[in-house]
Design a protein around this motif. Sequence first.
Motif, PDB file in Angstrom:
ATOM      1  N   LEU A  31       0.847  -1.186   0.000  1.00  0.00           N
ATOM      2  CA  LEU A  31       0.000   0.000   0.000  1.00  0.00           C
ATOM      3  C   LEU A  31       0.883   1.237   0.000  1.00  0.00           C
ATOM      4  O   LEU A  31       1.928   1.252   0.655  1.00  0.00           O
ATOM      5  CB  LEU A  31      -0.904   0.031   1.235  1.00  0.00           C
ATOM      6  N   ARG A  32       0.425   2.259  -0.714  1.00  0.00           N
ATOM      7  CA  ARG A  32       1.142   3.533  -0.678  1.00  0.00           C
ATOM      8  C   ARG A  32       0.612   4.306   0.512  1.00  0.00           C
ATOM      9  O   ARG A  32      -0.578   4.595   0.600  1.00  0.00           O
ATOM     10  CB  ARG A  32       0.919   4.328  -1.947  1.00  0.00           C
ATOM     11  N   GLN A  33       1.507   4.625   1.448  1.00  0.00           N
ATOM     12  CA  GLN A  33       1.143   5.387   2.629  1.00  0.00           C
ATOM     13  C   GLN A  33       2.095   6.565   2.752  1.00  0.00           C
ATOM     14  O   GLN A  33       3.292   6.366   2.910  1.00  0.00           O
ATOM     15  CB  GLN A  33       1.206   4.511   3.883  1.00  0.00           C
ATOM     16  N   GLN A  34       1.541   7.758   2.660  1.00  0.00           N
ATOM     17  CA  GLN A  34       2.333   8.995   2.716  1.00  0.00           C
ATOM     18  C   GLN A  34       3.497   8.955   1.731  1.00  0.00           C
ATOM     19  O   GLN A  34       4.644   9.136   2.083  1.00  0.00           O
ATOM     20  CB  GLN A  34       2.821   9.247   4.132  1.00  0.00           C
ATOM     21  N   SER A  35       3.173   8.626   0.476  1.00  0.00           N
ATOM     22  CA  SER A  35       4.098   8.576  -0.664  1.00  0.00           C
ATOM     23  C   SER A  35       5.199   7.520  -0.516  1.00  0.00           C
ATOM     24  O   SER A  35       6.208   7.590  -1.209  1.00  0.00           O
ATOM     25  CB  SER A  35       4.710   9.954  -0.949  1.00  0.00           C
ATOM     26  N   ARG A  36       5.024   6.562   0.386  1.00  0.00           N
ATOM     27  CA  ARG A  36       5.985   5.468   0.543  1.00  0.00           C
ATOM     28  C   ARG A  36       5.247   4.155   0.441  1.00  0.00           C
ATOM     29  O   ARG A  36       4.126   4.011   0.909  1.00  0.00           O
ATOM     30  CB  ARG A  36       6.690   5.573   1.895  1.00  0.00           C
ATOM     31  N   TRP A  37       5.873   3.155  -0.145  1.00  0.00           N
ATOM     32  CA  TRP A  37       5.272   1.825  -0.257  1.00  0.00           C
ATOM     33  C   TRP A  37       5.564   1.035   1.000  1.00  0.00           C
ATOM     34  O   TRP A  37       6.690   1.028   1.498  1.00  0.00           O
ATOM     35  CB  TRP A  37       5.819   1.094  -1.485  1.00  0.00           C
ATOM     36  N   ARG A  38       4.535   0.347   1.509  1.00  0.00           N
ATOM     37  CA  ARG A  38       4.663  -0.506   2.680  1.00  0.00           C
ATOM     38  C   ARG A  38       3.943  -1.826   2.401  1.00  0.00           C
ATOM     39  O   ARG A  38       2.917  -1.857   1.716  1.00  0.00           O
ATOM     40  CB  ARG A  38       4.041   0.144   3.923  1.00  0.00           C
ATOM     41  N   VAL A  39       4.427  -2.923   2.963  1.00  0.00           N
ATOM     42  CA  VAL A  39       3.831  -4.247   2.759  1.00  0.00           C
ATOM     43  C   VAL A  39       2.671  -4.409   3.737  1.00  0.00           C
ATOM     44  O   VAL A  39       2.846  -4.250   4.948  1.00  0.00           O
ATOM     45  CB  VAL A  39       4.872  -5.362   2.949  1.00  0.00           C
ATOM     46  N   ASP A  40       1.479  -4.723   3.199  1.00  0.00           N
ATOM     47  CA  ASP A  40       0.285  -4.861   4.030  1.00  0.00           C
ATOM     48  C   ASP A  40       0.003  -6.318   4.391  1.00  0.00           C
ATOM     49  O   ASP A  40      -0.519  -6.598   5.451  1.00  0.00           O
ATOM     50  CB  ASP A  40      -0.922  -4.252   3.322  1.00  0.00           C
ATOM     51  N   TYR A  41       0.306  -7.236   3.488  1.00  0.00           N
ATOM     52  CA  TYR A  41       0.217  -8.650   3.829  1.00  0.00           C
ATOM     53  C   TYR A  41       1.114  -9.443   2.900  1.00  0.00           C
ATOM     54  O   TYR A  41       1.458  -9.012   1.806  1.00  0.00           O
ATOM     55  CB  TYR A  41      -1.213  -9.189   3.802  1.00  0.00           C
ATOM     56  N   CYS A  42       1.507 -10.618   3.380  1.00  0.00           N
ATOM     57  CA  CYS A  42       2.365 -11.512   2.601  1.00  0.00           C
ATOM     58  C   CYS A  42       2.155 -12.924   3.159  1.00  0.00           C
ATOM     59  O   CYS A  42       2.505 -13.201   4.302  1.00  0.00           O
ATOM     60  CB  CYS A  42       3.824 -11.075   2.753  1.00  0.00           C
ATOM     61  N   TYR A  43       1.520 -13.782   2.362  1.00  0.00           N
ATOM     62  CA  TYR A  43       1.219 -15.129   2.839  1.00  0.00           C
ATOM     63  C   TYR A  43       1.548 -16.148   1.752  1.00  0.00           C
ATOM     64  O   TYR A  43       1.478 -15.843   0.564  1.00  0.00           O
ATOM     65  CB  TYR A  43      -0.225 -15.249   3.291  1.00  0.00           C
ATOM     66  N   PRO A  44       1.897 -17.382   2.132  1.00  0.00           N
ATOM     67  CA  PRO A  44       2.214 -18.409   1.140  1.00  0.00           C
ATOM     68  C   PRO A  44       0.960 -18.851   0.400  1.00  0.00           C
ATOM     69  O   PRO A  44      -0.081 -19.038   1.003  1.00  0.00           O
ATOM     70  CB  PRO A  44       2.806 -19.548   1.960  1.00  0.00           C
TER      71      PRO A  44
END
Length: 179
Positions: free
Chosen positions: A161-174
Amino acid sequence: MLRLPQSPRRRRRLAYAGGGVLVAAVVAVLVAVIGNSSGPKEAPLHEGQAPHGYAGTTPIRATPAEKRAAARVLTEFAESAIPRRRLATSWALATPHMREGTSRAEWLRGSLPVVPYPARDFRAIGLTFKGAYTGGAIDYDVLVLPRSPKGQQQVYSCELLRQQSRWRVDYCYPRATLG
């Protein structure tokens, strides 16, 4: 007037077919009237967040620069969180939603919401862009490659997700295991 067949075999087959139709009709009526008794299944929502796949997640085109920036963040996150190496890096790249329920100390001890891949078997990752959505979301598949050619490859599904012009990982699952 309706006539029955003369042959006993045909009359028996007609009776079986009529019975089957009657049973199917009764089942259809029961399903329509009673329905599924387990009730609706709803995923829990976090306050102020729309569920994934609902309003605000219309597919859009991502620019090459957005894809590159998101891929850089996801690469750094995946190489940290999945084999449990340099966990402070993955903490900084996770959204508050992903960190929810986990303290920084717990995260740094390896208790984070990403299924691990054995660090001794981890060799590299590969990314596949899956889509971009309104609201600043990008989906990728992450392929984890093992050191040994006989090892199992793991595919993770991740969303940034883009949060305050920075990309952050919101979920990651196999999502799949290969080999």
